[in-house]
Design a protein around this motif. Sequence first.
Motif, PDB file in Angstrom:
ATOM      1  N   THR A  21       0.869  -1.181   0.000  1.00  0.00           N
ATOM      2  CA  THR A  21       0.000   0.000   0.000  1.00  0.00           C
ATOM      3  C   THR A  21       0.907   1.233   0.000  1.00  0.00           C
ATOM      4  OG1 THR A  21      -0.114   0.058   2.404  1.00  0.00           O
ATOM      5  CG2 THR A  21      -1.813  -1.227   1.261  1.00  0.00           C
ATOM      6  N   PHE A  22       0.304   2.414   0.051  1.00  0.00           N
ATOM      7  CA  PHE A  22       1.094   3.649  -0.004  1.00  0.00           C
ATOM      8  C   PHE A  22       1.365   4.222   1.380  1.00  0.00           C
ATOM      9  CE2 PHE A  22      -1.114   3.281  -4.043  1.00  0.00           C
ATOM     10  CZ  PHE A  22      -0.064   3.454  -4.925  1.00  0.00           C
ATOM     11  N   ARG A  23       0.303   4.251   2.224  1.00  0.00           N
ATOM     12  CA  ARG A  23       0.414   5.021   3.462  1.00  0.00           C
ATOM     13  C   ARG A  23       0.522   4.188   4.727  1.00  0.00           C
ATOM     14  NH1 ARG A  23      -2.399   7.246  -0.269  1.00  0.00           N
ATOM     15  NH2 ARG A  23      -1.728   9.282  -0.995  1.00  0.00           N
ATOM     16  N   LEU A  28       4.701   2.304   0.226  1.00  0.00           N
ATOM     17  CA  LEU A  28       5.570   2.870  -0.808  1.00  0.00           C
ATOM     18  C   LEU A  28       6.028   4.285  -0.510  1.00  0.00           C
ATOM     19  CD1 LEU A  28       3.852   1.594  -4.070  1.00  0.00           C
ATOM     20  CD2 LEU A  28       6.202   1.138  -3.361  1.00  0.00           C
ATOM     21  N   TRP A  29       5.113   5.095   0.073  1.00  0.00           N
ATOM     22  CA  TRP A  29       5.498   6.498   0.287  1.00  0.00           C
ATOM     23  C   TRP A  29       6.426   6.672   1.484  1.00  0.00           C
ATOM     24  CZ3 TRP A  29       4.997   6.833  -4.261  1.00  0.00           C
ATOM     25  CH2 TRP A  29       3.852   7.031  -5.006  1.00  0.00           C
ATOM     26  N   VAL A  34       7.067  10.796  -2.753  1.00  0.00           N
ATOM     27  CA  VAL A  34       5.932  10.844  -3.674  1.00  0.00           C
ATOM     28  C   VAL A  34       6.073  11.987  -4.680  1.00  0.00           C
ATOM     29  CG1 VAL A  34       4.576  12.021  -1.880  1.00  0.00           C
ATOM     30  CG2 VAL A  34       3.407  11.034  -3.811  1.00  0.00           C
TER      31      VAL A  34
END
Length: 226
Positions: A21-23, A28-29, A34
């Motif tokens: 996932t991103f958050r 990833l972030w 980003v």
Amino acid sequence: MKKKIVVLSGAGMSAESGISTFRDAGGLWENYDVMQVAHIDSWQTNRDLMLKFYNERRKQLASVEPHEGHKIIAELEADFEVVVVTQNVDNLHERAGSSNVIHLHGELTKACSSKDKECVVDIGYNEIHPGDQAADGSQLRPFIVWFGEAVPEIERAAFEVSQADILIIVGTSMQVYPAAGLIHYARRGIPIYLIDPAEVNVPARVEVIRKTAGAGLALLKEKLVP
Ligand code: APR
């Protein structure tokens, strides 16, 4: 006539297939800036890194499979008209058998011209390299909606949500607009379910199922399918 289910999915939907996932912690972030890899303003200055970032995402996608939750959403088509509105750029919903998927943020398996995002080509899981050209001669780029860019599919998505008899939200932190605003297009009184193992800020009328996508969707299917 079949009732209409609209599914709004985010990165948590793909998490059980092994895509970060991103958050979330380790998302990833946390490992990438980003602004450097997913903002249109970086395309001129940071092109090679952006291409590499999405080449890696595409390569990873080739190595993963849809999970049980994706299959459940596809199976709902036996009893409902189902439209999937996803923020995900992977193709796991399609590979699980969903036939109507709207990608709000683009698709990893496509590339487009840097001058004209409507000039799109399928690239499968192949890499895009500096110097690769679109039909108009411009540098080929990932067919991704970067921060700072328009979200052309948002109107079609909002229309679908406004037609829904049941809305299912799964695996999104609901922090990125305009996608997060789609919930407000749901007709008053329709059931809205949110499946997420973490707390997500949603209106009180939403029924929260605090489970992972696969487990939550299995539970919901039992409730929805007689
Ligand atoms: N099942 C369901 N949900 C999960 C799971 C799981 N197994 N694992 C994590 N989640 C949840 C997290 O609790 C979180 O609420 O998925 C959500 C993921 O949130 P984000 O990482 O913010 O992803 P998303 O909401 O899809 O991000 C939106 O932001 O960076 C951009 O363009 C990118 O489309 C993306 C957009």
